[in-house]
Every structure is written in structure tokens, then in C-alpha cells.
Design an enzyme around this catalytic site. Structure first.
Site, PDB file in Angstrom:
ATOM      1  N   ASP A  52      -1.561  -3.370  -8.094  1.00 28.22           N
ATOM      2  CA  ASP A  52      -0.364  -3.726  -7.328  1.00 28.22           C
ATOM      3  C   ASP A  52      -0.521  -5.146  -6.781  1.00 28.22           C
ATOM      4  O   ASP A  52      -1.347  -5.400  -5.911  1.00 28.22           O
ATOM      5  CB  ASP A  52      -0.170  -2.742  -6.160  1.00 28.22           C
ATOM      6  CG  ASP A  52       1.130  -3.009  -5.412  1.00 28.22           C
ATOM      7  OD1 ASP A  52       2.165  -2.433  -5.792  1.00 28.22           O
ATOM      8  OD2 ASP A  52       1.107  -3.822  -4.451  1.00 28.22           O
ATOM      9  N   TYR A  57       1.450 -12.773  -2.961  1.00 29.46           N
ATOM     10  CA  TYR A  57      -0.011 -12.704  -2.780  1.00 29.46           C
ATOM     11  C   TYR A  57      -0.733 -13.889  -3.427  1.00 29.46           C
ATOM     12  O   TYR A  57      -1.930 -14.061  -3.243  1.00 29.46           O
ATOM     13  CB  TYR A  57      -0.589 -11.390  -3.340  1.00 29.46           C
ATOM     14  CG  TYR A  57       0.041 -10.119  -2.813  1.00 29.46           C
ATOM     15  CD1 TYR A  57       0.841 -10.121  -1.666  1.00 29.46           C
ATOM     16  CD2 TYR A  57      -0.171  -8.903  -3.452  1.00 29.46           C
ATOM     17  CE1 TYR A  57       1.423  -8.953  -1.197  1.00 29.46           C
ATOM     18  CE2 TYR A  57       0.414  -7.735  -2.990  1.00 29.46           C
ATOM     19  CZ  TYR A  57       1.214  -7.761  -1.867  1.00 29.46           C
ATOM     20  OH  TYR A  57       1.782  -6.605  -1.423  1.00 29.46           O
ATOM     21  N   LYS A  82       6.176  -8.167  -7.515  1.00 32.19           N
ATOM     22  CA  LYS A  82       7.329  -8.093  -6.601  1.00 32.19           C
ATOM     23  C   LYS A  82       7.996  -9.452  -6.454  1.00 32.19           C
ATOM     24  O   LYS A  82       7.325 -10.486  -6.482  1.00 32.19           O
ATOM     25  CB  LYS A  82       6.874  -7.609  -5.210  1.00 32.19           C
ATOM     26  CG  LYS A  82       5.933  -6.419  -5.254  1.00 32.19           C
ATOM     27  CD  LYS A  82       5.600  -5.864  -3.892  1.00 32.19           C
ATOM     28  CE  LYS A  82       4.460  -4.853  -3.983  1.00 32.19           C
ATOM     29  NZ  LYS A  82       3.110  -5.430  -3.910  1.00 32.19           N
ATOM     30  N   HIS A 115      10.659  -7.179  -2.868  1.00 28.19           N
ATOM     31  CA  HIS A 115       9.559  -6.997  -1.909  1.00 28.19           C
ATOM     32  C   HIS A 115      10.059  -6.554  -0.527  1.00 28.19           C
ATOM     33  O   HIS A 115       9.473  -5.677   0.101  1.00 28.19           O
ATOM     34  CB  HIS A 115       8.773  -8.314  -1.801  1.00 28.19           C
ATOM     35  CG  HIS A 115       7.351  -8.149  -1.374  1.00 28.19           C
ATOM     36  ND1 HIS A 115       6.332  -8.939  -1.837  1.00 28.19           N
ATOM     37  CD2 HIS A 115       6.770  -7.280  -0.513  1.00 28.19           C
ATOM     38  CE1 HIS A 115       5.195  -8.563  -1.284  1.00 28.19           C
ATOM     39  NE2 HIS A 115       5.425  -7.553  -0.478  1.00 28.19           N
ATOM     40  N   LYS A 239      -6.767  -1.440  -0.949  1.00 36.69           N
ATOM     41  CA  LYS A 239      -7.366  -2.748  -1.266  1.00 36.69           C
ATOM     42  C   LYS A 239      -8.810  -2.777  -0.764  1.00 36.69           C
ATOM     43  O   LYS A 239      -9.101  -2.330   0.351  1.00 36.69           O
ATOM     44  CB  LYS A 239      -6.555  -3.855  -0.594  1.00 36.69           C
ATOM     45  CG  LYS A 239      -7.192  -5.238  -0.612  1.00 36.69           C
ATOM     46  CD  LYS A 239      -8.015  -5.542   0.634  1.00 36.69           C
ATOM     47  CE  LYS A 239      -8.760  -6.856   0.532  1.00 36.69           C
ATOM     48  NZ  LYS A 239      -9.667  -7.085   1.695  1.00 36.69           N
ATOM     49  N   SER A 240      -9.699  -3.328  -1.574  1.00 37.56           N
ATOM     50  CA  SER A 240     -11.037  -3.652  -1.084  1.00 37.56           C
ATOM     51  C   SER A 240     -11.632  -4.728  -1.979  1.00 37.56           C
ATOM     52  O   SER A 240     -11.314  -4.785  -3.169  1.00 37.56           O
ATOM     53  CB  SER A 240     -11.950  -2.415  -1.082  1.00 37.56           C
ATOM     54  OG  SER A 240     -13.219  -2.784  -0.578  1.00 37.56           O
ATOM     55  N   ARG A 245     -16.940   0.176  -1.748  1.00 42.20           N
ATOM     56  CA  ARG A 245     -15.713   0.797  -1.237  1.00 42.20           C
ATOM     57  C   ARG A 245     -14.661   0.961  -2.344  1.00 42.20           C
ATOM     58  O   ARG A 245     -13.880   1.916  -2.326  1.00 42.20           O
ATOM     59  CB  ARG A 245     -15.165  -0.014  -0.055  1.00 42.20           C
ATOM     60  CG  ARG A 245     -16.052   0.105   1.175  1.00 42.20           C
ATOM     61  CD  ARG A 245     -15.324  -0.256   2.449  1.00 42.20           C
ATOM     62  NE  ARG A 245     -15.195  -1.683   2.618  1.00 42.20           N
ATOM     63  CZ  ARG A 245     -16.061  -2.451   3.289  1.00 42.20           C
ATOM     64  NH1 ARG A 245     -17.135  -1.909   3.844  1.00 42.20           N
ATOM     65  NH2 ARG A 245     -15.855  -3.752   3.406  1.00 42.20           N
ATOM     66  N   ASN A 249     -13.205   4.640  -2.846  1.00 45.84           N
ATOM     67  CA  ASN A 249     -11.764   4.915  -2.758  1.00 45.84           C
ATOM     68  C   ASN A 249     -11.210   5.550  -4.031  1.00 45.84           C
ATOM     69  O   ASN A 249     -10.076   6.042  -4.036  1.00 45.84           O
ATOM     70  CB  ASN A 249     -10.991   3.617  -2.457  1.00 45.84           C
ATOM     71  CG  ASN A 249     -11.326   3.042  -1.092  1.00 45.84           C
ATOM     72  OD1 ASN A 249     -11.909   3.709  -0.250  1.00 45.84           O
ATOM     73  ND2 ASN A 249     -10.966   1.782  -0.878  1.00 45.84           N
TER      74      ASN A 249
HETATM   75  P1  NDP Z   1      -5.348  -0.875   3.116  1.00 46.77           P
HETATM   76  O1  NDP Z   1      -4.815   0.229   3.968  1.00 46.77           O
HETATM   77  O2  NDP Z   1      -5.579  -0.646   1.678  1.00 46.77           O
HETATM   78  O3  NDP Z   1      -6.707  -1.354   3.810  1.00 46.77           O
HETATM   79  C1  NDP Z   1      -7.450  -2.444   3.343  1.00 46.77           C
HETATM   80  C2  NDP Z   1      -8.511  -2.795   4.414  1.00 46.77           C
HETATM   81  O4  NDP Z   1      -9.384  -1.698   4.606  1.00 46.77           O
HETATM   82  C3  NDP Z   1      -9.365  -3.969   4.033  1.00 46.77           C
HETATM   83  O5  NDP Z   1      -9.692  -4.655   5.223  1.00 46.77           O
HETATM   84  C4  NDP Z   1     -10.623  -3.333   3.442  1.00 46.77           C
HETATM   85  O6  NDP Z   1     -11.736  -4.159   3.667  1.00 46.77           O
HETATM   86  C5  NDP Z   1     -10.719  -2.048   4.224  1.00 46.77           C
HETATM   87  N1  NDP Z   1     -11.235  -0.927   3.420  1.00 46.77           N
HETATM   88  C6  NDP Z   1     -10.859  -0.584   2.168  1.00 46.77           C
HETATM   89  N2  NDP Z   1     -11.510   0.513   1.761  1.00 46.77           N
HETATM   90  C7  NDP Z   1     -12.309   0.887   2.786  1.00 46.77           C
HETATM   91  C8  NDP Z   1     -13.226   1.960   2.969  1.00 46.77           C
HETATM   92  N3  NDP Z   1     -13.443   2.851   2.014  1.00 46.77           N
HETATM   93  N4  NDP Z   1     -13.884   2.038   4.175  1.00 46.77           N
HETATM   94  C9  NDP Z   1     -13.659   1.118   5.152  1.00 46.77           C
HETATM   95  N5  NDP Z   1     -12.800   0.099   5.030  1.00 46.77           N
HETATM   96  C10 NDP Z   1     -12.134  -0.028   3.860  1.00 46.77           C
HETATM   97  O7  NDP Z   1      -4.424  -2.150   3.392  1.00 46.77           O
HETATM   98  P2  NDP Z   1      -3.519  -3.128   2.543  1.00 46.77           P
HETATM   99  O8  NDP Z   1      -2.611  -3.739   3.540  1.00 46.77           O
HETATM  100  O9  NDP Z   1      -4.293  -4.022   1.686  1.00 46.77           O
HETATM  101  O10 NDP Z   1      -2.624  -2.174   1.628  1.00 46.77           O
HETATM  102  C11 NDP Z   1      -2.969  -1.805   0.297  1.00 46.77           C
HETATM  103  C12 NDP Z   1      -2.038  -2.458  -0.699  1.00 46.77           C
HETATM  104  O11 NDP Z   1      -0.678  -2.145  -0.402  1.00 46.77           O
HETATM  105  C13 NDP Z   1      -2.046  -3.993  -0.679  1.00 46.77           C
HETATM  106  O12 NDP Z   1      -3.208  -4.543  -1.266  1.00 46.77           O
HETATM  107  C14 NDP Z   1      -0.772  -4.289  -1.413  1.00 46.77           C
HETATM  108  O13 NDP Z   1      -0.954  -4.095  -2.797  1.00 46.77           O
HETATM  109  C15 NDP Z   1       0.159  -3.229  -0.828  1.00 46.77           C
HETATM  110  N6  NDP Z   1       0.930  -3.736   0.329  1.00 46.77           N
HETATM  111  C16 NDP Z   1       2.286  -3.882   0.158  1.00 46.77           C
HETATM  112  C17 NDP Z   1       3.078  -4.350   1.171  1.00 46.77           C
HETATM  113  C18 NDP Z   1       4.545  -4.472   0.958  1.00 46.77           C
HETATM  114  O14 NDP Z   1       5.245  -5.055   1.811  1.00 46.77           O
HETATM  115  N7  NDP Z   1       5.078  -3.974  -0.127  1.00 46.77           N
HETATM  116  C19 NDP Z   1       2.516  -4.756   2.478  1.00 46.77           C
HETATM  117  C20 NDP Z   1       1.079  -4.533   2.578  1.00 46.77           C
HETATM  118  C21 NDP Z   1       0.347  -4.033   1.527  1.00 46.77           C
HETATM  119  P3  NDP Z   1     -12.739  -4.627   2.445  1.00 46.77           P
HETATM  120  O15 NDP Z   1     -11.916  -5.410   1.477  1.00 46.77           O
HETATM  121  O16 NDP Z   1     -13.762  -5.456   3.172  1.00 46.77           O
HETATM  122  O17 NDP Z   1     -13.305  -3.360   1.866  1.00 46.77           O
END
Ligand code: NDP
Length: 288
Positions: A52, A57, A82, A115, A239-240, A245, A249
Site C-alpha cells: 500500500d 508518500y 492513491k 486519498h 508499516k515497519s 517486526r 506482523n
Molecule cells: P501502523 O499502525 O502500521 O504503525 C506503524 C508504527 O508502528 C511504526 O512506528 C512502526 O515502527 C511500529 N510498529 C510496526 N510493527 C510493530 C510491532 N510489531 N511492534 C511494535 N511496533 C511496531 O501505522 P501507519 O500509519 O504506518 O499505517 C499503516 C499503513 O496504512 C501506512 O503505511 C499506509 O500504507 C496506510 N495509511 C493510510 C492513510 C490514509 O490516509 N489512507 C493514513 C495513514 C496510513 P517500525 O517501523 O520502527 O517498526
């Protein structure tokens, strides 16, 4: 790097246009372009087959690079992008979509979304934008089309004007913001709900109701929350950039939450107070 072939264990969800989307994917929001191809490669190696991204982005090109470097066929990976907020007018949307395909380096996307609805911009007209996305679907360059951050009223306006309702609505949804009215509207109208920020960017992971379940099951809090999302039927793409992680996930399909666990997590809803991102009714930002 060449990704090993494996049979996917991720369920597919049928969209209202007959296409299928893997219920678990990989999100690349806030991944630096310089790190994106590697992160996508890591995710594909683990087994993810759904990415995604978005023009906003700034990493569509690197998503394409990561997919190509994996050695997987294009058809094995479901790719969403998007339309950015500055391009809602039909001619701008056409140009922006062409640029998205060029950046990705592919001749189609699996799913293309508006978006944000931006109801306070463009004279409140997102219907002509939607009609433009229908062109992309009809010419095959977008296999499916949908929306993101649409509220019920926005969906109702599309339903009144369009041939077909969106295939998906991608909304903020996690234990602190169930967004239940929008999700229920989606369900009632055969629109698949995609939950963005599925673990609330980590904010929910220390909640005692979640850590208690995680401890009992020997799973991580993130796995418990993502499993809750899967059992509720939502499509997710955490996202990670951390390889362990990314793998954690993905490991959601060898355990289940029981009805009490599901209810305990669902009870964490804070309504609007749980929202972490902008409110779609007022959000009006056009990135520079
Ligand atoms: P998420 O809820 O996926 O959380 C991501 C955060 O959590 C990062 O800081 C990551 O850090 C941390 N994380 C990930 N996995 C773990 C784990 N297993 N344990 C602990 N911490 C973890 O947030 P996002 O906002 O990125 O949402 C996911 C996706 O949704 C986005 O990437 C995007 O594709 C989409 N999105 C769409 C939007 C829209 O308006 N349409 C708006 C926001 C997001 P680290 O990288 O250090 O692991």
C-alpha cells in the site's frame, strides 16, 4: 535478491468488482524513499503480496524497484496507490495517475484510491474526481478503484452519481477508533473496509487489555491487535522498517482470538477522542 516461491497463507477478500485483495499487506507511509525498496524486498521475502503506497508518500518509484528486484511476477503482488490532494480536477487526476504508473514502472495498479475527500476544497466536488477514476478502471490501468477517508455522507453522494460503489474505503481504524458507523455502512454496501494505522502507530500496544491477551497467548501485542483486525474482516497493511517486526506482523494465521478477547479489544474504542490522524470532514491539506 530473489524471493523464494511460497504458497501464501494470507486469505483473500473478494471485492465487489470480482477482483481479490490479500487481507494482509505492507504499508509504506513514512518509509524514507532510500529505505523503501529494501523494506518492500524484506516484506516480499517474508511472504507479503500486497503493498500500500500513495503519491503523497513519495516512494512509489522505490516500491516498483523493490517489487522488480524480488523476481516475483507483477501479477503476484497486489499494488495500491492513491491520488494526491492537489489533483482532484479531472485533467490533473489523469496526469497524476499516469505519473503514478511511470513512477511505479508498471502499466497498471491493482487498486487506485482518492486519498482524501477534501469536502471543503474544489467546491466540495469529489464526484467528478471519482468519475475520472472510473475511466482508469474502464481502460484497465486500475483493476479496481476505491476511496480513502470517505465518511458516510461522501459515500452516499458517490452512490447517487456513480455506476458502481467504491471497491474499498480505507479509513483510520484501530482499537481506540472503531469508526464503526463508517465500517457498518461499508459492509452494508459491499465496500471492503481497509483499516489504516491498524495498530494506531503503536499507541495501543501498551494497553493492559491487549498486553494481558498477548501474555496469555504468548503473542506480541501487535500480533493480537492485527489478529483482531483480521477476525473482524478488515484489510490491513501494517508499516515497519524493522525486519523482525515485518516478520512478526505477518505471523497472524496460526492462532485465533476467542469471543471474549475480541470483545475486550473492541471495548477499548474511544470514539473521536481515539482518532490519531486528521478528521476527513475538515482535512484540507494540499502537500507542497
Ligand atoms: P501502523 O499502525 O502500521 O504503525 C506503524 C508504527 O508502528 C511504526 O512506528 C512502526 O515502527 C511500529 N510498529 C510496526 N510493527 C510493530 C510491532 N510489531 N511492534 C511494535 N511496533 C511496531 O501505522 P501507519 O500509519 O504506518 O499505517 C499503516 C499503513 O496504512 C501506512 O503505511 C499506509 O500504507 C496506510 N495509511 C493510510 C492513510 C490514509 O490516509 N489512507 C493514513 C495513514 C496510513 P517500525 O517501523 O520502527 O517498526
Amino acid at each position: 535478491m530473489s524471493v523464494s516461491q511460497r504458497t501464501t497463507i494470507v486469505p483473500s477478500v473478494r471485492l465487489n468488482d470480482g477482483h481479490f485483495i490479500p487481507q494482509l499487506g505492507f504499508g509504506v507511509f513514512q518509509i524514507d524513499p532510500a529505505d523503501t525498496a529494501e523494506a518492500v524486498g524484506e516484506a516480499l521475502e517474508v511472504g507479503y503480496r500486497h503493498i500500500d503506497t500513495a503519491e503523497m508518500y513519495r516512494n512509489e518509484r522505490e516500491v516498483g524497484e523493490g517489487v522488480r528486484a524480488s523476481g516475483l511476477d507483477r501479477g503476484e503482488v497486489f499494488i495500491t496507490s492513491k491520488l494526491n490532494n492537489g489533483y482532484h480536477r479531472p485533467d490533473d487526476a489523469r496526469r497524476a495517475f499516469e505519473t503514478t504508473l511511470i513512477e511505479l514502472g508498471f502499466d497498471y495498479v491493482d487498486l487506485f484510491l482518492i486519498h482524501w475527500p477534501l469536502p471543503t476544497l474544489y467546491g466540495g466536488d469529489f464526484v467528478s474526481t471519482w468519475k475520472t477514476l472510473e475511466e482508469f478502471r474502464d481502460d484497465g490501468r486500475a483493476r479496481s478503484i476505491g476511496v480513502s477517508n470517505f465518511q458516510i455522507e461522501h459515500l452516499q453522494r458517490l452512490a447517487a452519481a456513480a455506476d458502481q460503489v467504491p471497491a474499498v474505503n480505507q479509513i483510520e481504524l484501530h482499537p481506540y477508533l472503531l469508526n464503526e458507523q463508517v465500517r457498518a455502512y461499508d459492509e452494508a454496501h459491499a465496500i471492503v473496509t481497509e483499516a489504516w494505522s491498524p495498530i494506531a502507530q503503536g499507541r495501543v500496544l501498551g494497553d493492559p487489555a491487549i498486553t494481558r491477551i498477548a501474555d496469555r497467548l504468548g503473542r506480541s501485542p501487535a500480533q493480537v491487535v492485527l489478529r483482531w483486525q483480521i477476525q473482524r474482516g478488515n484489510v490491513v497493511f501494517p508499516k515497519s522498517t524493522n525486519p523482525s517486526r515485518i516478520k512478526e506482523n505477518f505471523e497472524l494465521f496460526d492462532f485465533e482470538l476467542d469471543a471474549d478477547d475480541l470483545a475486550a479489544i473492541t471495548a477499548l474504542d474511544k470514539g473521536e477522542a481515539g482518532r490519531t490522524g486528521p478528521n476527513p470532514d475538515t482535512f484540507a491539506h494540499i502537500p507542497a
